[in-house]
Scaffold this active site. Structure first.
Site, PDB file in Angstrom:
ATOM      1  N   ASP A  65       0.669  -1.009   0.094  1.00 35.50           N
ATOM      2  CA  ASP A  65       0.272  -0.325  -0.204  1.00 35.50           C
ATOM      3  C   ASP A  65       0.406   1.416   0.119  1.00 35.50           C
ATOM      4  O   ASP A  65       0.601   2.406  -0.796  1.00 35.50           O
ATOM      5  CB  ASP A  65      -0.846  -0.492   1.285  1.00 35.50           C
ATOM      6  CG  ASP A  65      -2.254  -1.254   1.074  1.00 35.50           C
ATOM      7  OD1 ASP A  65      -2.283  -1.541  -0.001  1.00 35.50           O
ATOM      8  OD2 ASP A  65      -2.815  -1.314   1.976  1.00 35.50           O
ATOM      9  N   GLY A  66       2.074   1.096   0.371  1.00 39.78           N
ATOM     10  CA  GLY A  66       3.145   2.477   0.907  1.00 39.78           C
ATOM     11  C   GLY A  66       3.493   2.650  -0.701  1.00 39.78           C
ATOM     12  O   GLY A  66       3.556   3.860  -1.267  1.00 39.78           O
ATOM     13  N   ASN A 132      -4.759   8.831   2.582  1.00 44.52           N
ATOM     14  CA  ASN A 132      -4.892   8.252   3.202  1.00 44.52           C
ATOM     15  C   ASN A 132      -5.100   8.541   4.783  1.00 44.52           C
ATOM     16  O   ASN A 132      -6.485   8.444   5.139  1.00 44.52           O
ATOM     17  CB  ASN A 132      -3.358   7.064   3.694  1.00 44.52           C
ATOM     18  CG  ASN A 132      -3.754   5.653   3.485  1.00 44.52           C
ATOM     19  OD1 ASN A 132      -5.210   5.267   2.698  1.00 44.52           O
ATOM     20  ND2 ASN A 132      -2.996   4.809   3.975  1.00 44.52           N
ATOM     21  N   ASP A 162      -0.380   9.950  22.030  1.00 52.68           N
ATOM     22  CA  ASP A 162       0.519  10.649  21.317  1.00 52.68           C
ATOM     23  C   ASP A 162       0.547  10.896  19.907  1.00 52.68           C
ATOM     24  O   ASP A 162       1.319  11.346  19.816  1.00 52.68           O
ATOM     25  CB  ASP A 162       0.855   9.068  20.899  1.00 52.68           C
ATOM     26  CG  ASP A 162       1.505   7.837  22.017  1.00 52.68           C
ATOM     27  OD1 ASP A 162       1.716   8.234  23.287  1.00 52.68           O
ATOM     28  OD2 ASP A 162       1.943   6.289  22.411  1.00 52.68           O
ATOM     29  N   TYR A 175      -3.238   3.487   9.161  1.00 52.83           N
ATOM     30  CA  TYR A 175      -2.920   3.730  10.912  1.00 52.83           C
ATOM     31  C   TYR A 175      -4.493   4.092  11.409  1.00 52.83           C
ATOM     32  O   TYR A 175      -4.384   3.411  13.080  1.00 52.83           O
ATOM     33  CB  TYR A 175      -2.215   4.994  10.554  1.00 52.83           C
ATOM     34  CG  TYR A 175      -1.254   5.124  11.680  1.00 52.83           C
ATOM     35  CD1 TYR A 175      -1.190   4.198  12.872  1.00 52.83           C
ATOM     36  CD2 TYR A 175      -0.404   6.709  11.535  1.00 52.83           C
ATOM     37  CE1 TYR A 175      -0.239   5.562  13.608  1.00 52.83           C
ATOM     38  CE2 TYR A 175      -0.352   6.635  12.904  1.00 52.83           C
ATOM     39  CZ  TYR A 175       0.461   5.933  13.564  1.00 52.83           C
ATOM     40  OH  TYR A 175       1.017   6.413  14.488  1.00 52.83           O
ATOM     41  N   LEU A 177      -6.914   2.163  11.546  1.00 52.20           N
ATOM     42  CA  LEU A 177      -7.006   0.241  11.925  1.00 52.20           C
ATOM     43  C   LEU A 177      -6.377   0.354  13.095  1.00 52.20           C
ATOM     44  O   LEU A 177      -6.823  -0.410  14.003  1.00 52.20           O
ATOM     45  CB  LEU A 177      -7.131  -0.447  10.148  1.00 52.20           C
ATOM     46  CG  LEU A 177      -7.510  -1.563  11.461  1.00 52.20           C
ATOM     47  CD1 LEU A 177      -8.700  -1.642  11.656  1.00 52.20           C
ATOM     48  CD2 LEU A 177      -7.069  -2.535   9.619  1.00 52.20           C
ATOM     49  N   SER A 178      -4.724   0.550  12.827  1.00 52.36           N
ATOM     50  CA  SER A 178      -3.956   0.528  13.907  1.00 52.36           C
ATOM     51  C   SER A 178      -3.808   0.614  14.883  1.00 52.36           C
ATOM     52  O   SER A 178      -3.899   0.252  16.732  1.00 52.36           O
ATOM     53  CB  SER A 178      -2.697  -0.070  13.490  1.00 52.36           C
ATOM     54  OG  SER A 178      -2.645  -0.190  12.674  1.00 52.36           O
TER      55      SER A 178
END
Length: 277
Positions: A65-66, A132, A162, A175, A177-178
């Site tokens: 994906d990146g 994204n 954070d 990101y 989802l993570s």
């Protein structure tokens, strides 16, 4: 009529170019004209170089994906389809072992395209689009930042965390989802506000309309701002995020369905498949 294809390969993932060569052979079998990214020309010594002024029927992106995000950033007006050499691969739907059938389907017109919304982050003279997400993170991995979030200039929340993510529907499976955020269908037009490791039991992801503006205030000396993973040169204590005027076009094989893909990627147990009994 001859069709034109562009190929972009992540050479760290396809080190010996075996997957790229299979794709090229299949395309040439059906009479496609193929252009390559510059690094592929150097590696293979053949073909023409991709031109941003040229019209291509499709751009194949080989990697994860990146790799697709990098290609989108460089050629935002192309139509993309990905060949997965990464892990999750929400943007790279073609398995490397199914290239032959995929090329045949595309040649036969068995595909469809869809427009994916992007978001724009602005601060001072900086204005950048992202497919994204936009994220604001503390510069020190163990550091905690303070973030104030406004929607349409109305105060929404104060986070000690954070970081903060503003994600698109496409980015909801990345990101976001993570970080424990919700998943949005790409058919939706909205933005997700999701904190990263918030120091609060009440922090929840919030979905806002794509027609609304999001402002995030933070300490510029302690945090950095990223758009699709790239750090931005921003020297202000606030950013504004809104729906971009630009979209990205993705190609899918006719058999593609977002929910089937989602089911496969999150690897639910087989006994859950097949619906309700």
């Amino acid at each position: 009529m001859m069709k034109n294809a562009a190929i972009i390969t992540n050479m760290k993932k396809d080190k010996d170019l075996c997957v790229t060569k299979v794709l090229v052979d299949e395309l040439k079998k059906y009479g496609w004209n193929v252009s390559f990214a510059e690094d592929l020309i150097s590696a293979t010594g053949e073909g023409s170089v991709i031109s941003s002024d040229e019209k291509y029927d499709v751009c194949f992106v080989i990697g994860g994906d990146g790799t697709v995000l990098n290609a989108v950033n460089r050629y935002p007006h192309f139509t993309f389809i990905g060949i997965n050499l990464g892990r999750m691969g929400f943007l790279t739907e073609i398995p490397s072992g199914e290239i032959a059938s995929a090329v045949k389907d595309i040649t036969d017109g068995k595909y469809f395209t869809e427009e994916r919304m992007m978001i724009n982050v602005s601060a001072g003279d900086v204005s950048v689009d992202a497919l994204n997400e936009v994220s604001i993170k503390h510069k020190v991995a163990s550091g905690i930042g303070e973030f104030k979030v406004f929607v349409n200039d109305v105060f929404l929340a104060h986070y000690e965390a954070d970081g903060i993510i503003v994600a698109t529907p496409t980015g909801s499976t990345a990101y976001n989802l993570s970080a424990g955020g919700p998943i949005l269908s790409p058919a939706c037009e909205g933005m997700i506000l999701q904190s990263i490791c918030s120091h609060s039991m009440n922090a929840r992801g919030v979905v806002v309309s794509a027609s609304e503006d999001i402002t995030v205030m933070f300490d510029k000396d302690e945090s950095h701002v990223m758009a699709d993973g790239d750090i931005l040169d921003i020297d202000t204590d606030a950013i504004r995020v809104r729906k971009s005027e630009k979209t990205i076009r993705l190609m899918h094989l006719s058999k593609y369905n977002f929910y089937n893909s989602l089911f496969e990627k999150i690897k639910q147990p087989n006994y859950l498949r097949g619906g309700l009994s």
